[in-house]
Scaffold this motif. Structure first.
Motif, PDB file in Angstrom:
ATOM      1  N   LEU A 109      43.836  25.931  23.354  1.00  0.00           N
ATOM      2  CA  LEU A 109      43.341  26.394  22.209  1.00  0.00           C
ATOM      3  C   LEU A 109      43.503  27.538  21.183  1.00  0.00           C
ATOM      4  O   LEU A 109      44.185  28.449  22.056  1.00  0.00           O
ATOM      5  CB  LEU A 109      41.584  26.458  22.483  1.00  0.00           C
ATOM      6  CG  LEU A 109      41.038  25.373  23.050  1.00  0.00           C
ATOM      7  CD1 LEU A 109      39.399  25.512  23.086  1.00  0.00           C
ATOM      8  CD2 LEU A 109      41.135  24.098  22.242  1.00  0.00           C
ATOM      9  N   PHE A 118      39.847  23.225  28.358  1.00  0.00           N
ATOM     10  CA  PHE A 118      39.750  24.508  27.814  1.00  0.00           C
ATOM     11  C   PHE A 118      38.690  25.427  28.859  1.00  0.00           C
ATOM     12  O   PHE A 118      39.086  26.658  28.958  1.00  0.00           O
ATOM     13  CB  PHE A 118      39.074  24.850  26.534  1.00  0.00           C
ATOM     14  CG  PHE A 118      37.859  24.439  26.585  1.00  0.00           C
ATOM     15  CD1 PHE A 118      36.878  25.405  26.807  1.00  0.00           C
ATOM     16  CD2 PHE A 118      37.386  23.231  26.021  1.00  0.00           C
ATOM     17  CE1 PHE A 118      35.335  25.130  26.481  1.00  0.00           C
ATOM     18  CE2 PHE A 118      36.054  22.856  26.027  1.00  0.00           C
ATOM     19  CZ  PHE A 118      35.020  23.629  26.338  1.00  0.00           C
ATOM     20  N   SER A 119      38.086  24.787  29.648  1.00  0.00           N
ATOM     21  CA  SER A 119      36.887  25.664  30.363  1.00  0.00           C
ATOM     22  C   SER A 119      37.448  25.992  31.636  1.00  0.00           C
ATOM     23  O   SER A 119      37.071  26.954  32.394  1.00  0.00           O
ATOM     24  CB  SER A 119      35.765  24.804  30.309  1.00  0.00           C
ATOM     25  OG  SER A 119      36.298  23.510  31.249  1.00  0.00           O
ATOM     26  N   ASP A 120      38.683  25.587  31.874  1.00  0.00           N
ATOM     27  CA  ASP A 120      39.468  25.641  33.382  1.00  0.00           C
ATOM     28  C   ASP A 120      40.271  26.825  33.168  1.00  0.00           C
ATOM     29  O   ASP A 120      41.547  26.900  32.770  1.00  0.00           O
ATOM     30  CB  ASP A 120      40.286  24.467  33.960  1.00  0.00           C
ATOM     31  CG  ASP A 120      40.511  24.608  35.361  1.00  0.00           C
ATOM     32  OD1 ASP A 120      40.824  25.833  35.767  1.00  0.00           O
ATOM     33  OD2 ASP A 120      40.869  23.671  36.058  1.00  0.00           O
TER      34      ASP A 120
END
Lengths: 107, 556, 163
Positions: C102, C73-75
């Motif tokens: 997400l 999700f952080s990319d």
């Protein structure tokens, strides 16, 4: 297996709803004071702590679960790391800025 | 200052209910902590050692009385009666419950405030010169541009999951009070030869583990191109910034590893495709935002000149406060007043709810309802008539807010450190308190003159230690706190990164070490008119090292 | 189980996720996709975050699906890839988010031009079925979605209902 170098451990976390520091007590409930924490003195007890921590995290009761090492002293358990001592005792500073400021102005 | 219109109100309300839904899903277990963490961070919620911490945005450090009063109310009702103003011109509350945070955000929204993007790997609160709109040396008020950037960056669909956090600072004077060279993007508002407004653009500055000063990549960017150019920078960074190592993920590393020339070419190539598109700023829009920042009507108050002189003569405490905490305003009958949040032995940046109320009241009474938060963790009343300085001083005195130490050795920046912060390795606040107590004597402080001490409790450098004249970094070594000293840092227009002196000092030695450094400065300066930083730059680190480490330094 | 969602609901019999889609359209990585462009059949491509979407320019008219990958999700690189595909290359066909998708990111993905989503998380799927997206309809910046220019500042937009 218990060895002479084994360090007693306790389980700590922060409560999900308000983030307050808690420790796992002997009765399986989370307590607000390190003094009331369950002391794991051998590996089997540590395994039980870890399992209880995983379960509580999975149940969304607590976050940031960790097993920490403490020294058993006459005044109760004392974490080896300063960070954990501060978590147990609160900030090491008086945090009432108005009162502190007035005192300094008066001085 | 900027006032929300219907769109802004509706947006913030929607953002609050969005966060309320996220909190509800977390508390019900629909989402894991891992998934929730980036969501709460993007709304300023951290989990610290003892509790959650909520960081509320103070866009470019500008507040009115109503907002300050609301902050005091939140401190009183939802926290433990105080808040902590930060080096990012924001405020942090140390003890809110997660379950209360949606209610706190609703209260903030009532006074046009929020906690949007005060953390997370997104574009953070845009900071600006705390004297903006009042300083004599600015070419124009930088805050309208900070406001445009604030709006444009809010819940940006493309730039909310960047490699790492992203900080933009804007200044409008040659004298840099916003530390633009240690920001991911630094913007200096300026005029070209035809008198048009635009920006010198700097990128890739930052502190943390690898402190680097920004590189100038554009000497003059026309104001209409602000958003398209910043978008080009962000897009290149989002696509190419490193994601394999969080310590190498800031844009400063991309600049360093790619080379500033090549990266500038990539940014310019992207910008060429964007500059004539939808992001071009119409003059009318810039003018409309500017209108919100129109300076207050400042009536002539020439009587203040004579009164001020008389008061200064009769009260030495008032005179030294004016000497340190009062700066010239662009209107000759007015001044900019720094309210020190650094009482001797106090916690840098902390203010009680009562003090927040007091500042709000005084800003209304004497300051045209305007308050600023500085990146040096003080407050400013930017528009005070000289004729009102004395009553203002009296009032500040009763609330413990009249410490006359702006820019002096006891005006210390310190992060919360290990007393609160989950990332910290060592405490910062007690170190600041001990140094402050040691140098409490006003005469001695005045003799030492301008000296910026900045303390961080870990390598993330929230206490800006890299740009302290004297920087102190707390580390943990073999379970003990140890403090490294660096010298010669500066965050102004002559920015520099401090150099580490040598081995660190224990908690019981650090104040003595500062004393040694100060003594070395006093012994070596050409005179009282040579401030610490100038002296250090002239004589270098060696005399300080010799004084700190003795023969050890020679051997090394 | 992975389901495919678009703004019209859950997609039944998605050709790209059928295990037995031997004779269906092919979903290829970038390098193969550029080779595959020799023959004329429409095809799909799945890109990784480090791939340069601009390489697709020569084969754009034969693409019927581009899948962009969120490895975590952080990319967030795929947000920029999507913007470039829609705004720079003018890609009009299906743009799918795959990987870690997400719920709270889907509104942002819609804005950057994604129009289909491969979702695994059960509570997320339920929210999508219920049409309860956690988005905000007011935007402070233009993007690749169909949003209306609002009266007032040039950079603001509002979502088009059912747009």
């Amino acid at each position: 297996m218990t060895t002479a170098s084994f360090k007693t451990k306790v389980l700590t976390a922060n409560r999900l709803t308000d983030g307050i520091s808690v420790w796992l007590g002997a009765n399986g409930e989370w307590v607000f004071s390190l003094k009331d924490a369950f002391l794991a003195r051998h590996d089997e007890a540590v395994a039980a702590l870890t399992a209880a921590g995983d379960q509580a995290q999975a149940d969304n009761r607590v976050v940031d679960v960790s097993v920490i090492e403490i020294e058993e002293t006459p005044c109760g358990p004392r974490p080896y790391r300063l960070r954990e001592r501060i978590r147990a005792d609160g900030p090491t500073i008086a945090y009432a800025p108005a009162a502190a400021a007035r005192a300094s102005e008066a001085a | 200052m900027y006032r929300y219109d219907e769109f802004d109100h509706a947006f913030v309300a929607a953002r609050v209910s969005q966060f309320r839904d996220q909190v509800e899903r977390r508390l019900s277990g629909d989402i894991s902590e891992e998934a929730f963490k980036p969501l709460r961070l993007m709304n300023g919620v951290y989990l610290q050692l003892h509790a959650y911490m909520l960081r509320v945005a103070v866009p470019y450090g500008t507040l009115n009385s109503r907002q300050m009063r609301k902050l005091g109310h939140i401190a009183r009702i939802y926290d433990r009666g105080y808040g902590h103003f930060t080096t990012r011109q924001n405020i942090q509350f140390n003890w809110p419950a997660l379950s209360d945070i949606p209610a706190i955000l609703e209260e903030l929204a009532e006074v046009e405030m929020h906690a949007i993007q005060t953390s997370g790997n997104c574009i953070r609160n845009v900071t600006a010169d705390h004297f903006a709109g009042a300083a004599a040396d600015e070419v124009a008020d930088p805050r309208p541009y900070a406001e445009i950037l604030r709006q444009w960056s809010s819940v940006h669909p493309e730039f909310s999951y960047l490699p790492r956090k992203f900080k933009i600072a804007v200044t409008a004077a040659e004298r840099d009070r916003a530390a633009i060279q240690v920001h991911d993007i630094g913007l200096q508002l300026k005029k070209d030869a035809q008198g048009r407004l635009g920006f010198a653009v700097w990128i890739g500055g930052g502190q943390g583990r690898t402190p680097l000063l920004a590189k100038k990549i554009k000497d003059f960017l026309p104001e209409a191109d602000l958003l398209s150019y910043v978008t080009a920078i962000m897009r290149v960074y989002n696509l190419h910034g490193r994601r394999d190592n969080k310590f190498k993920a800031r844009i400063k590393i991309l600049v360093h590893e790619t080379g500033v020339e090549k990266l500038t070419q990539e940014i310019d190539a992207e910008w060429a495709q964007l500059k004539d598109g939808a992001l071009k700023l119409p003059e009318a829009d810039v003018a409309a935002i500017n209108a919100y920042f129109a300076p207050p009507e400042l009536a002539p108050r020439a009587e203040g000149w004579g009164e001020l002189a008389a008061w200064q003569k009769s009260d030495s405490g008032f005179a030294s406060w004016v000497g340190r905490n009062v700066a010239p305003h662009r209107h000759p009958d007015y001044a900019m007043v720094t309210i020190s949040l650094k009482p001797i032995g106090g916690i840098p940046g902390d203010a009680s709810a009562d003090q927040m109320d007091a500042v709000a009241r005084l800003a209304q009474e004497f300051g045209h309802d305007q308050i600023r938060v500085t990146h040096e963790q003080n407050l400013v009343l930017p528009h005070v008539a000289l004729a009102d300085l004395e009553p203002l001083y009296r009032a500040l005195l009763t609330d413990g807010l009249a410490t006359a130490n702006a820019g002096l050795i006891t005006d210390i920046i310190a992060c919360p450190g290990l007393d609160y912060c989950a990332l910290a390795n060592a405490r910062s606040i007690p170190v600041a308190q001990e140094i402050s107590n040691r140098f409490a004597d006003p005469a001695r402080q005045a003799d030492i003159g301008d000296l910026k001490i900045k303390i961080s409790g870990c390598i993330n450098a929230c206490g800006h230690h890299h740009v302290g004249h004297i920087g102190i970094l707390g580390v943990e070594k073999k379970g003990e706190e140890l403090y490294q000293i660096s010298l010669g840092g500066s965050g102004d227009e002559n920015a520099s990164i401090g150099q580490i002196t040598g081995r660190g000092f224990g908690p019981d030695q650090i104040t003595d070490a500062i004393e040694t450094i100060v003594a070395t400065y006093l012994a070596n300066r050409t005179g009282a008119d040579e401030p610490f930083i100038d002296c250090y730059r002239r004589i270098g680190a060696d005399p300080f090292k010799a004084a700190l480490y003795g023969s050890e330094a020679q051997a090394a | 189980m992975t389901v495919i969602w678009t703004q019209t609901g859950i997609v039944e019999n998605d050709p790209w996720t059928q295990p037995s889609a031997e004779d269906g359209p092919k979903l290829l990585p970038l390098a193969e996709a550029l080779e595959h462009a020799q023959d004329n059949a429409p095809f799909g491509v799945v890109l990784q975050p480090a791939d340069d979407v601009r390489a697709l320019a020569p084969v754009l008219d034969r693409l019927i699906l581009v899948a962009l990958t969120f490895p975590a999700f952080s990319d967030g690189r795929a947000f920029s890839q999507a913007m470039l595909l829609r705004e720079r290359l003018g890609y009009k066909a299906e743009l799918r988010a795959v990987g870690t998708v997400l719920l709270d990111q889907i509104p942002l993905m819609l804005r950057t031009g994604f129009d289909s989503f491969a979702v695994e998380h059960a509570p997320t799927i339920q929210r999508l079925i219920d049409k309860r997206l956690p988005g905000i309809d007011l935007h402070y910046q233009p993007a690749a979605d169909a949003a209306a220019q609002t009266p007032g500042y040039s950079w603001r937009r509002t979502a088009l209902l059912n747009g």
